[in-house]
Structures are given as C-alpha cells and as structure tokens.
Write an enzyme that holds these catalytic residues in place. Structure first.
Site, PDB file in Angstrom:
ATOM      1  N   LYS A  31      48.713  42.258  29.271  1.00 24.22           N
ATOM      2  CA  LYS A  31      50.048  41.726  28.974  1.00 24.22           C
ATOM      3  C   LYS A  31      50.446  41.919  27.511  1.00 24.22           C
ATOM      4  CE  LYS A  31      50.607  38.619  32.859  1.00 24.22           C
ATOM      5  NZ  LYS A  31      50.819  37.242  33.356  1.00 24.22           N
ATOM      6  N   ARG A  51      42.978  37.102  37.176  1.00 18.27           N
ATOM      7  CA  ARG A  51      43.737  38.208  37.785  1.00 18.27           C
ATOM      8  C   ARG A  51      43.785  39.360  36.796  1.00 18.27           C
ATOM      9  NH1 ARG A  51      48.842  40.096  37.543  1.00 18.27           N
ATOM     10  NH2 ARG A  51      49.739  40.984  39.464  1.00 18.27           N
TER      11      ARG A  51
HETATM   12  N1  LIG Z   1      49.442  33.774  39.442  1.00 19.29           N
HETATM   13  C1  LIG Z   1      49.863  34.798  38.661  1.00 19.29           C
HETATM   14  N2  LIG Z   1      50.464  35.871  39.218  1.00 19.29           N
HETATM   15  C2  LIG Z   1      50.882  36.855  38.403  1.00 19.29           C
HETATM   16  N3  LIG Z   1      51.551  38.004  38.702  1.00 19.29           N
HETATM   17  C3  LIG Z   1      51.771  38.635  37.535  1.00 19.29           C
HETATM   18  S1  LIG Z   1      52.651  40.126  37.476  1.00 19.29           S
HETATM   19  C4  LIG Z   1      52.958  40.441  35.822  1.00 19.29           C
HETATM   20  C5  LIG Z   1      51.797  41.039  35.100  1.00 19.29           C
HETATM   21  O1  LIG Z   1      50.737  41.311  35.700  1.00 19.29           O
HETATM   22  O2  LIG Z   1      51.985  41.239  33.904  1.00 19.29           O
HETATM   23  N4  LIG Z   1      51.252  37.965  36.480  1.00 19.29           N
HETATM   24  C6  LIG Z   1      50.700  36.824  37.019  1.00 19.29           C
HETATM   25  C7  LIG Z   1      50.046  35.685  36.440  1.00 19.29           C
HETATM   26  O3  LIG Z   1      49.853  35.563  35.218  1.00 19.29           O
HETATM   27  N5  LIG Z   1      49.650  34.700  37.312  1.00 19.29           N
END
Ligand SMILES: Nc1nc2[nH]c(SCC(=O)O)nc2c(=O)[nH]1
Length: 277
Positions: free
Chosen positions: A221, A255
């Site tokens: 990010k 994640r």
């Molecule tokens: N729960 C959860 N789901 C997500 N989906 C994305 S998509 C945007 C990216 O990967 O930059 N980020 C996140 C996060 O931080 N937490």
C-alpha cells in the site's frame, strides 16, 4: 478461538496468511493478470503451496479513485473463480465484496469468508451476510474509494475506528450474525493519512481488546511507499515489517500479495511466542 469458515475450522489465536487474488483489470499492483479462471486457479494454487490459509478473491477494485463495477460484471469476474478454487483447492476462499448478491452467490459456490471493506454498509448486505451463514470481516473506511483520500480527518483515529467497528458489530449481531462469525479490520489506507495509518498500527492491540479476531491488510500500500520511497513492486521488506508488527500485536489474518515471505515472517513471531520463558 476456533472459527468455522464454510466448513474449514481455523484457530484465530494463530496468525494466518491470506493471499490476494485480484480478478479486476485495474487493481493497483497486479491489475489484469488473473482475469481468467484457469490462470486465477494457478495463482491460487501457488499461494496455497506457499502456505496461504486463505485466498481473497476481489472483483471490484477499491483503490483510491476506483470506479464502482456493475453487479453482473462483478458476478462474472468472481463466481467462476470462487467455484473453481473452492472445488480444486483445500483453502478458505474469501470474497472481497460489498455486494449482497455476490455474497449470496459465492457462499453457494463454496466461499468461506465475506470480506467487506464497507462493513456491510450497502443496502441488503447485512441480511445477505446473515443468510450466507459465513463469517464476515468488517473493515473501517472513511468515505468511499472515490473520495476517501481527499481529506481524511479524525479527532482520534483509533477511538473513531473502534467506535465505527463496534457500531457495525452491534448492527450485524442484532440482525443475527453471531459474534463468533465476526472479524474486525482498521482498514489501512482507506480514508487515512500516513500518520493515521501509523497511529492505528502502533495501537493495533487496543483493537484486539474489542474481543474479535483482527484482520490486517497493508501489503504494497501507499503508506509503505510514503515511508520508504519505494515503488509499488518494491515494498516487500516494508510489508514484512508491518506483517511482523501486526502478528506481534495479535492479528489473526494478514492479507498480502507475497505469501511465502509473509508466512516465514509469521513463523519467526510464532516460534518466539511459542518458546518457554
Ligand atoms: N479486509 C480488508 N480487505 C481489503 N481489500 C483491500 S483492496 C486494496 C489494497 O489491497 O490495497 N485492502 C483491504 C484491507 O486492508 N482489508
């Protein structure tokens, strides 16, 4: 605390790695690479081989400025991939969606977790999540992807993020979602400045006291780019630092894009925590 993800039980007292599988053409770091179900399956298989306990399938990019996608487009992107992975691999298929119909359809196809960056905020999403019977990750976002990074402002970011998440917990529990099916996520990068993100990371353990497993997503990010000056595909070391901090502070799901590297970092934390004092 053991949580049941569509038939697969995982101990939320441990830290698990979730591999990201974006099936969107415009995702910021791997956009368009995994749009065909067979290619998506290959990538998912590789991430499971590297130690991913979850694969997160997202059909609507939620990067800052991303445009919403139609229901049919999201269904067409996500459903074939969820069905194939759920059938072929021994992994929890997480669906990164805010769309009620996608929650219902993918639960039928074998999904094991609903991951909603809008904390079931869309019309019908709470009812759909309850009907799916699946665990749900509720994430904090200030504003919407189209405007969330314009002027993020908080009096106290942790207090406001915690209050938002507890309010959502009250709503979804009142609607019939049991507490043991809820995970919470501060939403790094979703309506936060770098300072807000760092403040949330520093006191992540305070979120843990709310009593729900913590879900953390910071991989590649912009907050990592702001700290290091690195481009999006050079942020692995910084991402591992965040993964290590989050694991130390009790996160249950990380994640990430880079699975085996994160699995190894978590193994070091677990090894240290497992050794007798
Ligand atoms: N729960 C959860 N789901 C997500 N989906 C994305 S998509 C945007 C990216 O990967 O930059 N980020 C996140 C996060 O931080 N937490």
């Amino acid at each position: 605390m053991i949580m049941d993800f569509g038939g697969r039980a995982l101990d939320m007292g441990r830290c698990h790695v979730m591999g990201i599988l974006n099936v969107t053409p415009d995702s910021f770091s791997d956009g368009g690479r995994f749009n065909r179900p067979d290619i998506a399956l290959m990538h998912a298989r590789e991430m499971v081989a590297q130690g991913a306990a979850f694969v997160d399938v997202g059909g609507e990019s939620t990067r800052p400025g991303a445009a919403p996608v139609s229901l049919q487009v999201e269904l067409d992107r996500v459903c074939p991939v969820v069905e194939l992975i759920a059938r072929e691999l021994d992994v929890v298929v997480s669906v990164d969606t805010s769309t009620p119909e996608v929650m219902i359809e993918t639960a039928k196809l074998g999904a094991g977790l609903i991951n909603d960056v809008r904390a079931l905020g869309r019309d019908g999403a709470v009812e759909a999540a309850v009907a799916s019977g699946l665990p749900v990750c509720l994430m904090h976002m200030q504003g919407q992807p189209t405007d969330m990074q314009d002027r993020p402002q908080y009096q106290s970011v942790m207090r406001e993020v915690s209050a938002f998440l507890m309010d959502r917990v009250r709503v979804v529990e009142a609607a019939g979602l049991p507490a043991e099916k809820i995970l919470l996520d501060p939403g790094f990068g979703f309506g936060k400045t770098l300072e807000h993100n760092l403040q949330l990371l520093a006191v992540l353990d305070r979120l843990k006291v709310l009593g729900y497993p913590l879900f953390v997503g910071a991989s590649r990010k912009s907050m990592l780019g702001q700290i290091t000056g690195r481009d999006v595909n050079e942020r692995l070391p910084a991402g591992l630092a965040v993964a290590t901090i989050a694991a130390l502070k009790g996160a249950s799901i990380l994640r990430v894009h880079d699975v085996w590297e994160t699995v190894d970092a978590v193994k070091v934390v677990s090894a240290m925590e497992g050794v007798g004092q």
